[in-house]
Scaffold this motif. Structure first.
Motif, mmCIF file in Angstrom:
data_model
loop_
_atom_site.group_PDB
_atom_site.id
_atom_site.type_symbol
_atom_site.label_atom_id
_atom_site.label_comp_id
_atom_site.label_asym_id
_atom_site.label_seq_id
_atom_site.Cartn_x
_atom_site.Cartn_y
_atom_site.Cartn_z
ATOM 1 N N ALA A 17 0.832 -1.208 0.000
ATOM 2 C CA ALA A 17 0.000 0.000 0.000
ATOM 3 C C ALA A 17 0.863 1.253 0.000
ATOM 4 C CB ALA A 17 -0.933 -0.010 1.202
ATOM 5 N N ILE A 18 1.945 1.217 0.768
ATOM 6 C CA ILE A 18 2.865 2.359 0.810
ATOM 7 C C ILE A 18 3.504 2.568 -0.556
ATOM 8 C CG2 ILE A 18 5.028 3.215 1.812
ATOM 9 C CD1 ILE A 18 4.249 1.620 4.364
ATOM 10 N N GLN A 19 3.942 1.471 -1.178
ATOM 11 C CA GLN A 19 4.561 1.573 -2.499
ATOM 12 C C GLN A 19 3.574 2.147 -3.519
ATOM 13 O OE1 GLN A 19 6.824 -1.848 -3.862
ATOM 14 N NE2 GLN A 19 6.287 -1.412 -6.005
ATOM 15 N N ASP A 20 2.342 1.695 -3.483
ATOM 16 C CA ASP A 20 1.322 2.196 -4.412
ATOM 17 C C ASP A 20 1.097 3.693 -4.212
ATOM 18 O OD1 ASP A 20 1.037 -0.309 -5.474
ATOM 19 O OD2 ASP A 20 -0.808 -0.797 -4.380
ATOM 20 N N ASP A 21 1.025 4.124 -2.948
ATOM 21 C CA ASP A 21 0.813 5.550 -2.661
ATOM 22 C C ASP A 21 1.985 6.393 -3.174
ATOM 23 O OD1 ASP A 21 -1.597 5.004 -1.449
ATOM 24 O OD2 ASP A 21 -0.815 5.104 0.603
ATOM 25 N N LEU A 22 3.194 5.919 -2.943
ATOM 26 C CA LEU A 22 4.364 6.668 -3.370
ATOM 27 C C LEU A 22 4.507 6.672 -4.887
ATOM 28 C CD1 LEU A 22 6.841 5.484 -0.597
ATOM 29 C CD2 LEU A 22 5.892 7.783 -0.853
ATOM 30 N N GLU A 23 4.135 5.570 -5.523
ATOM 31 C CA GLU A 23 4.145 5.532 -6.986
ATOM 32 C C GLU A 23 3.156 6.551 -7.555
ATOM 33 O OE1 GLU A 23 4.712 4.906 -10.883
ATOM 34 O OE2 GLU A 23 5.971 4.013 -9.320
ATOM 35 N N LYS A 24 2.011 6.683 -6.930
ATOM 36 C CA LYS A 24 1.020 7.667 -7.368
ATOM 37 C C LYS A 24 1.561 9.086 -7.192
ATOM 38 C CE LYS A 24 -3.734 9.217 -6.558
ATOM 39 N NZ LYS A 24 -4.978 9.014 -5.748
ATOM 40 N N ILE A 25 2.174 9.341 -6.035
ATOM 41 C CA ILE A 25 2.747 10.673 -5.786
ATOM 42 C C ILE A 25 3.834 10.980 -6.811
ATOM 43 C CG2 ILE A 25 4.135 12.029 -4.169
ATOM 44 C CD1 ILE A 25 2.678 10.538 -1.889
ATOM 45 N N LEU A 26 4.694 9.989 -7.095
ATOM 46 C CA LEU A 26 5.761 10.197 -8.068
ATOM 47 C C LEU A 26 5.185 10.492 -9.447
ATOM 48 C CD1 LEU A 26 8.702 10.189 -8.981
ATOM 49 C CD2 LEU A 26 8.581 7.683 -9.137
ATOM 50 N N SER A 27 4.202 9.731 -9.861
ATOM 51 C CA SER A 27 3.596 9.947 -11.182
ATOM 52 C C SER A 27 2.978 11.326 -11.278
ATOM 53 C CB SER A 27 2.533 8.868 -11.459
ATOM 54 O OG SER A 27 3.116 7.581 -11.510
ATOM 55 N N GLU A 28 2.316 11.756 -10.211
ATOM 56 C CA GLU A 28 1.714 13.090 -10.206
ATOM 57 C C GLU A 28 2.771 14.181 -10.286
ATOM 58 O OE1 GLU A 28 -0.567 13.002 -6.643
ATOM 59 O OE2 GLU A 28 -2.311 11.989 -7.569
ATOM 60 N N ARG A 29 3.880 13.990 -9.569
ATOM 61 C CA ARG A 29 4.956 14.980 -9.600
ATOM 62 C C ARG A 29 5.596 15.067 -10.988
ATOM 63 N NH1 ARG A 29 6.847 17.897 -4.969
ATOM 64 N NH2 ARG A 29 5.052 17.838 -3.579
ATOM 65 N N LEU A 30 5.825 13.934 -11.604
ATOM 66 C CA LEU A 30 6.416 13.939 -12.935
ATOM 67 C C LEU A 30 5.490 14.624 -13.938
ATOM 68 C CD1 LEU A 30 8.059 10.398 -13.150
ATOM 69 C CD2 LEU A 30 9.086 12.566 -12.475
ATOM 70 N N LYS A 31 4.216 14.375 -13.820
ATOM 71 C CA LYS A 31 3.248 15.021 -14.715
ATOM 72 C C LYS A 31 3.228 16.525 -14.477
ATOM 73 C CE LYS A 31 -1.628 14.918 -16.112
ATOM 74 N NZ LYS A 31 -2.950 14.258 -15.885
ATOM 75 N N ALA A 32 3.230 16.929 -13.217
ATOM 76 C CA ALA A 32 3.171 18.355 -12.884
ATOM 77 C C ALA A 32 4.408 19.104 -13.357
ATOM 78 C CB ALA A 32 3.003 18.522 -11.373
ATOM 79 N N THR A 33 5.553 18.422 -13.389
ATOM 80 C CA THR A 33 6.797 19.078 -13.799
ATOM 81 C C THR A 33 7.120 18.841 -15.274
ATOM 82 O OG1 THR A 33 8.093 17.162 -13.055
ATOM 83 C CG2 THR A 33 7.771 18.959 -11.478
ATOM 84 N N GLY A 34 6.255 18.140 -15.987
ATOM 85 C CA GLY A 34 6.469 17.904 -17.413
ATOM 86 C C GLY A 34 7.618 16.958 -17.706
ATOM 87 N N ASP A 35 7.896 16.047 -16.797
ATOM 88 C CA ASP A 35 9.014 15.115 -16.945
ATOM 89 C C ASP A 35 8.498 13.807 -17.540
ATOM 90 O OD1 ASP A 35 11.207 13.458 -16.752
ATOM 91 O OD2 ASP A 35 11.599 13.876 -14.636
ATOM 92 N N GLU A 36 8.923 13.510 -18.775
ATOM 93 C CA GLU A 36 8.484 12.288 -19.448
ATOM 94 C C GLU A 36 9.275 11.060 -19.019
ATOM 95 O OE1 GLU A 36 7.433 13.046 -23.829
ATOM 96 O OE2 GLU A 36 8.896 14.635 -23.384
ATOM 97 N N PHE A 37 10.336 11.258 -18.253
ATOM 98 C CA PHE A 37 11.219 10.194 -17.793
ATOM 99 C C PHE A 37 11.694 9.327 -18.964
ATOM 100 C CE2 PHE A 37 11.830 6.554 -14.460
ATOM 101 C CZ PHE A 37 13.194 6.622 -14.655
ATOM 102 N N LEU A 38 12.496 9.939 -19.808
ATOM 103 C CA LEU A 38 13.070 9.278 -20.971
ATOM 104 C C LEU A 38 14.460 8.744 -20.643
ATOM 105 C CD1 LEU A 38 12.148 12.041 -23.578
ATOM 106 C CD2 LEU A 38 10.864 9.937 -23.074
#
Length: 486
Positions: free
Chosen positions: A442-463
């Motif tokens: 559950a912790i991993q899922d929450d942190l993965e969601k936070i990371l995905s949201e942060r990358l989207k907010a900062t325009g980071d496509e993670f290439l």
């Protein structure tokens, strides 16, 4: 009788006047040492290279005493969870002076040039009438090490200059003095010489109408570890060094030796910090000067079987971050939990000096947080674009990653998926990777969601890293990688 009385009275009055005049003159002579508590504050940023957050007396390191730094910490806001968002030299420095993240300013690796049209901390302070200065290691020019960072745009707005692009020869090292194109050499250990140059700058500004903003950028305690003056090296016996629990047995002998040298550099730095602060107090500037003490990244020094930086582990990514703020700001000293990041320093300093923050800045302004008016900094990003170099190779467990760090957890994802998850409170040495652990799902899922949201907010496509290198037009050698040093 009357004449005798008048004569005695006049003599007494004359003596009294002489005493009063002497007293007044004495007060005038001492005005330079009286606190100057009005007007705009000075700013002194003390930047060190590769000083991990754990390696101070106030942080509890059993191997080192840092009495001067401890005294500064006692009167400062201590961001104990501060990080270097991309823990390597040039990216941190570019974020420090632009208030931007590395994928915005483009300095996501060492030895490339920051855009000379960038809106920088020096340019903004210049417009506000500050005298700006830079002393020491620069590492933002990308034109070859030991080269002169020529006056003009390449110095990014700093007016006073005694620096070099980059060197790790700390004894008789090269620098350039303001507009003089000739290569100069510091007479001795450059940590000492750069301190004295800063003191000269500060003292020359003491009678000036304008405040100053100075960055003092030391090259130490970065490797080579064994080049501090002998008196400091003799203070540390490798046999007595206590290692962190995450250093593998195969490295322990070498790490003890290197840590002894690392701490020797730190002991010398601590003495120089004390010298700087004593001078500020003696010249009446201490309580009108904002002092920031930090580092561009940490040093693994054997932890997790690796050396130096760039990885998301605590020894690499977490940095010391102290803000000494004059008492008139009414900001309480003490530890703070927020995860201040590299790009947050510029907007916070501008705000403390009542200077408008440019719209190019991406970092957070922590002034209201320090005043107790706002809650921010519960989570921040760590980024790595480049999985190669002489020390950061794939065989050393290096890889491109994006990570989020909270006050309790570090979660990192590589291009292949979830990579690391640590509970930094219950597992401070990060020995137990919880990725894929059923109890931490559950912790991993929450942190993965936070990371995905942060990358989207900062325009980071993670290439992949090479995609960014090609996008910015950085050189690639015949092996398909980028020439890269430490």
């Amino acid at each position: 009788m009357k004449n005798k009385f008048e004569k005695a009275f006049n003599t007494y009055a004359l003596l009294l006047c002489i005493l009063l005049m002497a007293s007044c003159n004495g007060q005038k002579k001492n005005t330079a040492t009286e606190p100057q508590n009005t007007g705009r504050p000075n700013v002194l940023v003390i930047l060190t290279d590769q000083w991990r957050a754990q390696a101070t007396g106030y942080a509890g390191d059993p191997n080192i005493n840092t009495p001067n730094l401890d005294e500064l910490e006692a009167s400062s806001v201590n961001f104990k969870n501060a990080v270097s968002g991309m823990p390597v030299c040039s990216p941190f420095r570019a974020s420090l002076i632009t208030g931007q993240r590395p994928l915005t300013h483009g300095v996501f690796m060492n030895d490339v040039q920051l855009d000379t049209n960038a809106v920088t901390i020096a340019k903004v302070f210049n417009k506000e009438g500050y005298d700006t200065g830079y002393i020491g290691k620069w590492h933002l020019d990308g034109h070859g090490r030991l080269q002169n960072v020529a006056p003009g745009k390449r110095r990014q707005g700093f007016k006073f200059w005694k620096g070099n692009e980059c060197t790790h020869d700390y004894n008789k090292s090269v620098y350039y003095d303001n507009d003089n194109p000739d290569r100069m050499v510091w007479d001795g250990y450059d940590t000492f010489e750069q301190t004295d140059a800063t003191i000269d700058f500060v003292n020359n500004r003491n009678k000036a109408d304008n405040p100053y903003m100075m960055i003092l950028s030391y090259g130490t305690p970065h490797a080579p570890y064994h080049t501090a003056p002998e008196e400091y090296r003799n203070m540390f016996d490798p046999a007595n060094i206590q290692l962190r629990r995450n250093v593998p047995d195969s490295l322990k002998t070498q790490v003890k030796k290197d840590l002894a040298g690392y701490y020797a550099h730190i002991a010398a730095l601590d003495d120089m910090i004390g010298k700087l602060i004593t001078n500020l107090k003696n010249t009446g500037q201490f309580e009108n000067t904002i002092i920031v003490f930090t580092a561009d990244h940490g040093d693994l020094l054997g932890s997790h079987g690796a050396y130096k930086k760039q990885q998301p582990y605590e020894e690499s990514a977490r940095v010391p971050m102290l803000y000494h703020i004059p008492k008139r700001f009414k900001i309480a000293s003490g530890e703070q939990d927020a995860l201040m990041n590299s790009e947050d320093i510029m907007p916070t300093l501008l705000s403390l000096c009542d200077i408008e923050i440019p719209n190019t800045v991406e970092g957070l302004d922590y002034r209201s947080y320090m005043e107790g008016k706002e809650k921010i900094g519960d989570v921040t990003l760590l980024t790595c674009v480049q999985p190669f170099g002489q020390w950061n190779k794939v065989q050393h467990n290096a890889r491109e990653y994006r990570a989020v760090k909270t006050q309790q957890y570090t979660y990192a994802r590589s291009l292949n998926g979830p990579w690391l998850l640590f509970d930094n409170i219950n597992d401070p040495y990060q020995l137990n990777n919880l990725v894929g652990n059923e109890g931490a799902a559950a912790i991993q899922d929450d942190l993965e969601k936070i990371l995905s949201e942060r990358l989207k907010a900062t325009g980071d496509e993670f290439l992949p890293g090479l995609d960014y290198i090609k996008k910015w037009g950085y050189p690639i050698d015949k092996t398909g990688t980028v020439p890269y040093t430490n």
